[in-house]
Enzyme design. Structure first.
Site, PDB file in Angstrom:
ATOM      1  N   VAL A  55       0.860  -1.243  -0.133  1.00  0.00           N
ATOM      2  CA  VAL A  55       0.044  -0.021   0.147  1.00  0.00           C
ATOM      3  C   VAL A  55       0.860   1.249  -0.049  1.00  0.00           C
ATOM      4  O   VAL A  55       0.432   2.249  -0.452  1.00  0.00           O
ATOM      5  CB  VAL A  55      -0.972  -0.059   1.157  1.00  0.00           C
ATOM      6  CG1 VAL A  55      -2.050  -0.893   0.975  1.00  0.00           C
ATOM      7  CG2 VAL A  55      -0.240  -0.073   2.530  1.00  0.00           C
ATOM      8  N   ASN A  80      -7.297  -1.105   5.834  1.00  0.00           N
ATOM      9  CA  ASN A  80      -7.020  -1.890   6.928  1.00  0.00           C
ATOM     10  C   ASN A  80      -5.740  -2.205   7.059  1.00  0.00           C
ATOM     11  O   ASN A  80      -5.227  -2.747   8.461  1.00  0.00           O
ATOM     12  CB  ASN A  80      -8.077  -3.199   6.660  1.00  0.00           C
ATOM     13  CG  ASN A  80      -7.978  -4.124   7.615  1.00  0.00           C
ATOM     14  OD1 ASN A  80      -7.709  -4.332   8.914  1.00  0.00           O
ATOM     15  ND2 ASN A  80      -6.858  -5.311   7.121  1.00  0.00           N
ATOM     16  N   SER A 132      -6.718   2.379  15.718  1.00  0.00           N
ATOM     17  CA  SER A 132      -6.400   1.417  17.020  1.00  0.00           C
ATOM     18  C   SER A 132      -6.750   2.200  18.160  1.00  0.00           C
ATOM     19  O   SER A 132      -6.510   3.446  17.923  1.00  0.00           O
ATOM     20  CB  SER A 132      -5.114   0.772  16.766  1.00  0.00           C
ATOM     21  OG  SER A 132      -4.785   0.388  17.995  1.00  0.00           O
ATOM     22  N   TYR A 146       3.841   3.462  15.959  1.00  0.00           N
ATOM     23  CA  TYR A 146       2.305   2.760  15.921  1.00  0.00           C
ATOM     24  C   TYR A 146       1.281   3.995  16.031  1.00  0.00           C
ATOM     25  O   TYR A 146       0.152   4.142  15.526  1.00  0.00           O
ATOM     26  CB  TYR A 146       2.289   1.484  16.265  1.00  0.00           C
ATOM     27  CG  TYR A 146       0.970   0.577  16.076  1.00  0.00           C
ATOM     28  CD1 TYR A 146       0.864   0.264  14.907  1.00  0.00           C
ATOM     29  CD2 TYR A 146      -0.101   0.602  17.174  1.00  0.00           C
ATOM     30  CE1 TYR A 146      -0.530  -0.418  14.647  1.00  0.00           C
ATOM     31  CE2 TYR A 146      -1.188   0.022  16.973  1.00  0.00           C
ATOM     32  CZ  TYR A 146      -1.520  -0.710  15.610  1.00  0.00           C
ATOM     33  OH  TYR A 146      -2.685  -1.336  15.537  1.00  0.00           O
ATOM     34  N   ALA A 148       1.191   6.995  16.982  1.00  0.00           N
ATOM     35  CA  ALA A 148       1.245   7.977  16.005  1.00  0.00           C
ATOM     36  C   ALA A 148       0.627   8.124  14.795  1.00  0.00           C
ATOM     37  O   ALA A 148      -0.285   8.538  14.294  1.00  0.00           O
ATOM     38  CB  ALA A 148       2.697   8.735  15.854  1.00  0.00           C
TER      39      ALA A 148
HETATM   40  P1  NAD Z   1      -2.931  -8.955  10.507  1.00  0.00           P
HETATM   41  O1  NAD Z   1      -1.518  -8.680  10.832  1.00  0.00           O
HETATM   42  O2  NAD Z   1      -3.666 -10.275  10.712  1.00  0.00           O
HETATM   43  O3  NAD Z   1      -3.480  -8.501   8.811  1.00  0.00           O
HETATM   44  C1  NAD Z   1      -2.854  -7.343   8.299  1.00  0.00           C
HETATM   45  C2  NAD Z   1      -2.627  -7.489   6.948  1.00  0.00           C
HETATM   46  O4  NAD Z   1      -1.924  -6.340   6.620  1.00  0.00           O
HETATM   47  C3  NAD Z   1      -1.579  -8.715   6.729  1.00  0.00           C
HETATM   48  O5  NAD Z   1      -2.258  -9.584   5.790  1.00  0.00           O
HETATM   49  C4  NAD Z   1      -0.282  -7.930   6.150  1.00  0.00           C
HETATM   50  O6  NAD Z   1       0.298  -8.921   5.149  1.00  0.00           O
HETATM   51  C5  NAD Z   1      -0.968  -6.798   5.334  1.00  0.00           C
HETATM   52  N1  NAD Z   1       0.030  -5.793   5.128  1.00  0.00           N
HETATM   53  C6  NAD Z   1       0.921  -5.106   6.113  1.00  0.00           C
HETATM   54  N2  NAD Z   1       1.770  -4.327   5.383  1.00  0.00           N
HETATM   55  C7  NAD Z   1       1.230  -4.107   4.362  1.00  0.00           C
HETATM   56  C8  NAD Z   1       1.416  -3.434   3.127  1.00  0.00           C
HETATM   57  N3  NAD Z   1       2.709  -2.644   3.292  1.00  0.00           N
HETATM   58  N4  NAD Z   1       0.606  -3.338   1.946  1.00  0.00           N
HETATM   59  C9  NAD Z   1      -0.354  -4.107   2.047  1.00  0.00           C
HETATM   60  N5  NAD Z   1      -0.785  -5.206   2.822  1.00  0.00           N
HETATM   61  C10 NAD Z   1       0.017  -5.262   4.045  1.00  0.00           C
HETATM   62  O7  NAD Z   1      -3.686  -7.794  11.246  1.00  0.00           O
HETATM   63  P2  NAD Z   1      -5.139  -7.527  11.848  1.00  0.00           P
HETATM   64  O8  NAD Z   1      -5.068  -7.745  13.359  1.00  0.00           O
HETATM   65  O9  NAD Z   1      -6.082  -7.972  10.952  1.00  0.00           O
HETATM   66  O10 NAD Z   1      -5.053  -5.873  11.614  1.00  0.00           O
HETATM   67  C11 NAD Z   1      -5.930  -5.329  10.912  1.00  0.00           C
HETATM   68  C12 NAD Z   1      -6.004  -3.684  10.972  1.00  0.00           C
HETATM   69  O11 NAD Z   1      -6.869  -3.633  12.526  1.00  0.00           O
HETATM   70  C13 NAD Z   1      -4.792  -2.958  11.277  1.00  0.00           C
HETATM   71  O12 NAD Z   1      -5.020  -1.705  11.073  1.00  0.00           O
HETATM   72  C14 NAD Z   1      -4.491  -3.053  12.795  1.00  0.00           C
HETATM   73  O13 NAD Z   1      -3.599  -1.867  12.967  1.00  0.00           O
HETATM   74  C15 NAD Z   1      -5.868  -2.792  13.344  1.00  0.00           C
HETATM   75  N6  NAD Z   1      -5.681  -3.168  14.802  1.00  0.00           N
HETATM   76  C16 NAD Z   1      -5.390  -4.497  15.036  1.00  0.00           C
HETATM   77  C17 NAD Z   1      -5.522  -4.852  16.549  1.00  0.00           C
HETATM   78  C18 NAD Z   1      -5.297  -6.205  16.774  1.00  0.00           C
HETATM   79  O14 NAD Z   1      -5.393  -6.314  18.145  1.00  0.00           O
HETATM   80  N7  NAD Z   1      -5.207  -7.223  15.897  1.00  0.00           N
HETATM   81  C19 NAD Z   1      -5.894  -3.741  17.418  1.00  0.00           C
HETATM   82  C20 NAD Z   1      -6.016  -2.571  16.946  1.00  0.00           C
HETATM   83  C21 NAD Z   1      -6.085  -2.198  15.478  1.00  0.00           C
END
Ligand code: NAD
Length: 241
Positions: A55, A80, A132, A146, A148
């Site tokens: 991305v 996402n 988040s 993260y 920020a």
């Molecule tokens: P995850 O790691 O399971 O999925 C994230 C996906 O993003 C992965 O498939 C990864 O390959 C992809 N990704 C990473 N860098 C990328 C890039 N440069 N280009 C394209 N794709 C990329 O994580 P998740 O828990 O499903 O997180 C999804 C969202 O939820 C994120 O924005 C995360 O910050 C947010 N979030 C998650 C949590 C948690 O506890 N898991 C808490 C708060 C916020």
């Protein structure tokens, strides 16, 4: 013309769960992920297209939106994809800072830059940006970069919600600690740390990726037709602790 949705970070966790829900609502679901596993997700379903891409790559993200738009109108965009690292501020160099900001915040800008003007012109569509709790309270597990980046997502959401009104709604989802690889396989959390954290939560457990995806799906749907610029928690009550 058929309707399409684009989801970043669609190979895993919340993004993957969103693809499953979106398949019921949109003719075409385009998943973008830096992980090749997105190709396997796409191979499973006729109505899912997988793009292996970063991305952070502005031109490539534009190419992907053009490719989807050749066959369908993009009506839903979900920013996402994100990464998280645990780095002490004294050890947080500029490259590490830039990488997290570029993926988590500039990546969201890249996709809306490509997709939102067309949605606005057609006077139809919705954007959901995933932030988040770290953006509100600081992170329990990740570095300040993260936090920020995730606070920046609030500003991006609100600025866009104003610019794109009244035609395109833009909202923000704030997950708490979810049962995804970002929590369980990233090395950011130990099992004991997760137990300790969740014991304090009103709902006393990790969230399921589908529970965040359900909120994303709702916000993209016409059921949320009077919502824009909203920041909505799906965190088991973490904001109350
Ligand atoms: P995850 O790691 O399971 O999925 C994230 C996906 O993003 C992965 O498939 C990864 O390959 C992809 N990704 C990473 N860098 C990328 C890039 N440069 N280009 C394209 N794709 C990329 O994580 P998740 O828990 O499903 O997180 C999804 C969202 O939820 C994120 O924005 C995360 O910050 C947010 N979030 C998650 C949590 C948690 O506890 N898991 C808490 C708060 C916020």
């Amino acid at each position: 013309m058929t309707d399409a949705a684009i989801v970043t970070g669609a190979a895993s966790g919340i993004g993957r769960a969103t693809v499953d829900l979106f398949r019921e609502r949109y003719d075409l679901v385009a998943g973008i992920d830096v992980d090749d596993a997105i190709a396997e997700v796409a191979a499973e379903f006729d109505d899912v297209r997988g793009y292996v891409a970063d991305v952070r790559d502005h031109e490539r993200v534009h190419e992907i939106v053009d490719d989807v738009e050749a066959d369908a109108d993009v009506v839903a965009v979900v920013n996402n994809a994100a990464i998280s690292r645990d780095v002490w501020i004294g050890d947080l160099g500029p490259d590490e800072w830039d990488e997290v900001l570029d993926v988590n915040l500039t990546g969201q800008y890249n996709l809306v830059h490509a997709a939102a003007p067309r949605m606005y012109e057609r006077e139809r569509g919705a954007v959901v940006n995933v932030s988040s709790g770290a953006g509100k309270q600081g992170s329990a597990s990740g570095g300040v970069h993260y936090s920020a980046s995730k606070a920046g997502v609030f500003g991006l959401t609100k600025g866009l919600a104003k610019q794109l009104a009244p035609h395109v709604r833009v909202n923000c989802v704030v997950p708490g600690l979810m049962d995804t690889p970002l929590t369980t396989d990233s090395g950011l959390w130990t099992d004991a740390g997760i137990r300790e954290f969740t014991e304090e939560l009103p709902l006393a457990r990790l969230g399921e990726p589908g529970e965040a995806a359900a909120l994303i799906d709702f916000l993209c749907s016409t059921r949320a037709s009077y919502m824009t610029g909203a920041v909505v928690d799906v965190d088991g009550g973490a904001g109350l602790v």
